[in-house]
Structures are given as C-alpha cells and as structure tokens.
Design an enzyme around this catalytic site. Structure first.
Site, PDB file in Angstrom:
ATOM      1  N   GLY A  46       0.651  -1.062  -0.163  1.00  0.00           N
ATOM      2  CA  GLY A  46       0.019  -0.105  -0.109  1.00  0.00           C
ATOM      3  C   GLY A  46       0.736   1.211  -0.122  1.00  0.00           C
ATOM      4  O   GLY A  46       2.125   1.101   0.620  1.00  0.00           O
ATOM      5  N   GLN A  51       2.760  10.083   1.038  1.00  0.00           N
ATOM      6  CA  GLN A  51       4.101   9.230   1.274  1.00  0.00           C
ATOM      7  C   GLN A  51       5.063   9.600   0.016  1.00  0.00           C
ATOM      8  O   GLN A  51       6.319   9.637   0.037  1.00  0.00           O
ATOM      9  CB  GLN A  51       3.879   7.779   1.173  1.00  0.00           C
ATOM     10  CG  GLN A  51       3.489   7.327   2.862  1.00  0.00           C
ATOM     11  CD  GLN A  51       3.329   5.823   2.422  1.00  0.00           C
ATOM     12  OE1 GLN A  51       2.408   5.326   2.130  1.00  0.00           O
ATOM     13  NE2 GLN A  51       4.356   5.237   3.233  1.00  0.00           N
ATOM     14  N   CYS A  91       5.717  -0.473   6.880  1.00  0.00           N
ATOM     15  CA  CYS A  91       5.579   0.856   6.280  1.00  0.00           C
ATOM     16  C   CYS A  91       6.898   1.176   5.248  1.00  0.00           C
ATOM     17  O   CYS A  91       7.883   1.194   5.880  1.00  0.00           O
ATOM     18  CB  CYS A  91       5.016   1.799   7.388  1.00  0.00           C
ATOM     19  SG  CYS A  91       4.721   3.504   6.524  1.00  0.00           S
ATOM     20  N   LEU A  92       6.265   1.644   4.260  1.00  0.00           N
ATOM     21  CA  LEU A  92       7.541   2.141   3.231  1.00  0.00           C
ATOM     22  C   LEU A  92       8.154   3.418   3.853  1.00  0.00           C
ATOM     23  O   LEU A  92       9.369   3.351   3.430  1.00  0.00           O
ATOM     24  CB  LEU A  92       7.020   2.179   1.728  1.00  0.00           C
ATOM     25  CG  LEU A  92       6.444   1.000   1.153  1.00  0.00           C
ATOM     26  CD1 LEU A  92       5.703   1.335  -0.100  1.00  0.00           C
ATOM     27  CD2 LEU A  92       7.367  -0.156   0.873  1.00  0.00           C
ATOM     28  N   HIS A 133      -4.439   1.419   7.559  1.00  0.00           N
ATOM     29  CA  HIS A 133      -3.168   2.269   7.606  1.00  0.00           C
ATOM     30  C   HIS A 133      -2.824   3.231   6.235  1.00  0.00           C
ATOM     31  O   HIS A 133      -2.474   4.384   6.806  1.00  0.00           O
ATOM     32  CB  HIS A 133      -1.968   0.959   7.160  1.00  0.00           C
ATOM     33  CG  HIS A 133      -0.526   1.361   7.144  1.00  0.00           C
ATOM     34  ND1 HIS A 133       0.248   0.977   8.291  1.00  0.00           N
ATOM     35  CD2 HIS A 133       0.039   2.182   6.488  1.00  0.00           C
ATOM     36  CE1 HIS A 133       1.684   1.506   8.072  1.00  0.00           C
ATOM     37  NE2 HIS A 133       1.413   2.192   6.743  1.00  0.00           N
ATOM     38  N   GLU A 134      -3.126   2.989   5.435  1.00  0.00           N
ATOM     39  CA  GLU A 134      -3.039   4.271   4.348  1.00  0.00           C
ATOM     40  C   GLU A 134      -3.990   5.149   4.362  1.00  0.00           C
ATOM     41  O   GLU A 134      -3.575   6.612   4.339  1.00  0.00           O
ATOM     42  CB  GLU A 134      -3.303   3.600   2.718  1.00  0.00           C
ATOM     43  CG  GLU A 134      -2.273   2.375   2.564  1.00  0.00           C
ATOM     44  CD  GLU A 134      -0.755   2.564   2.752  1.00  0.00           C
ATOM     45  OE1 GLU A 134      -0.512   3.772   2.518  1.00  0.00           O
ATOM     46  OE2 GLU A 134      -0.115   1.553   2.966  1.00  0.00           O
ATOM     47  N   HIS A 137      -2.334   7.569   6.823  1.00  0.00           N
ATOM     48  CA  HIS A 137      -1.579   8.285   6.182  1.00  0.00           C
ATOM     49  C   HIS A 137      -1.923   9.836   5.741  1.00  0.00           C
ATOM     50  O   HIS A 137      -1.409  10.836   5.800  1.00  0.00           O
ATOM     51  CB  HIS A 137      -0.674   7.626   4.973  1.00  0.00           C
ATOM     52  CG  HIS A 137       0.469   6.758   5.556  1.00  0.00           C
ATOM     53  ND1 HIS A 137       1.519   7.396   5.866  1.00  0.00           N
ATOM     54  CD2 HIS A 137       0.802   5.373   5.207  1.00  0.00           C
ATOM     55  CE1 HIS A 137       2.338   6.314   6.363  1.00  0.00           C
ATOM     56  NE2 HIS A 137       1.858   5.048   5.976  1.00  0.00           N
TER      57      HIS A 137
HETATM   58 NI    NI Z   1       2.650   3.277   5.737  1.00  0.00          NI
END
Ligand code: NI
Length: 170
Positions: A46, A51, A91-92, A133-134, A137
């Site tokens: 995701g 991000q 998480c990226l 989660h996204e 963000h």
């Molecule tokens: Ni993340």
C-alpha cells in the site's frame, strides 16, 4: 509513468493532512499510475499520496499474492468498522520496522476509483488492515502513533540505527 521518491520518517511531509480530490481527471490518473509503479518498485502492499509528498486524498493497494491486482481509492472514507485484531505491520516510510498494531478487523470503505466511479468495499484481513493504515497516512497519522510511548521509543531507536547503517552503505 515514473517511480516517485517515498518520504522516510521523520520527514514532516508524512504529517501533512491530504485534501480531497475535486475531479478525477487525466492528471489524477497519471498520479495513480505513478503510485502503482512506485508501489511495485518498492515491493509494498500500500502507498498513500502523502508518502510521495502529494497532499491529495488518494491511496493505492495491491494485497494479491502475485502483485497483479492494483487498486486505487480516491477520497476514501471509512463508513463502518467492526472487531479488533492485532497484526504485524510495516510501512514503506519506515524501512525495516515491523510492529504489531491493533485495528478493527473489518472495514467498509467508500471511495472513487480511477474512473471516478463511486464504490463501496467491504474489507477484511490484509486489505482491511492496509486500507486503514493508508487512510491514516492521508490524515498525517503513521503506524507508530498507535503504540505506547515506551514501545515507540524502543522501535525508533532501532530504526534510526538501521537507517544510519543503510545510509552509510549507499
Ligand atoms: Ni505506511
């Protein structure tokens, strides 16, 4: 299409609150394509627009085994949740960090797709976790915000040490 740079914690852009997208036009579809390409490049499940330092309410996910089912959610809204379950998350924007996070197990989410069509998705499992989660963000919330201060400090100490080593290797 192009791969975008993913912001890493503690970049302040990760605290931006994204703004609604007024019209799903060619520019937005280009952004969606870039985000899918970035997601696959980073081997993630995701990615939220914040991000990649874009303050728009847009996220992409692909929770399929073969990474061949890209989805996009524009102006996503959580309209219902149910249950609670602990699950491991990464998480990226926090390379190498994985933490057990408690979230609702089911989530009903309403959003526009890349064609501007409104749809409602009833998600469970990894998809439910990933979408929540996204969406966090897009509201400037990151996964470490969900754990206790003590656990967060411990995890961040390790994260910064590994990030330092990573930078030295580059
Ligand atoms: Ni993340």
């Amino acid at each position: 299409m192009s791969v975008r740079d993913v912001l890493l914690h503690p970049h302040q852009g990760l605290r931006d609150v994204a703004e609604p997208i007024a019209e799903v036009n060619a520019e937005i579809r280009q952004l969606v394509n870039d985000m899918w390409e970035t997601l696959y490049h980073e081997d993630g499940v995701g990615l939220a627009a914040t991000q990649i330092h874009v303050k728009k309410r847009l996220l992409v996910v692909d929770v399929s085994d073969k990474h061949n089912q890209p989805q996009c959610f524009i102006n996503p809204e959580i309209i219902e949740t149910e249950g609670g379950i602990l699950g491991n998350e990464g998480c990226l924007s926090f390379p190498g960090m994985y933490l057990p996070i408690s979230r609702p197990e089911f989530a009903k989410i309403r959003a526009l797709d890349e064609h501007g069509q409104l749809r409602t998705v009833e998600a469970d499992g990894l998809l439910a976790r990933c979408l929540q989660h996204e969406i966090d963000h897009l509201n400037g919330i990151v996964f470490i915000d969900h754990i206790s201060r003590m656990k967060r400090e411990r995890a961040l100490k390790k994260y910064f040490k590994e990030l330092d080593l990573r930078k030295k290797r580059l």
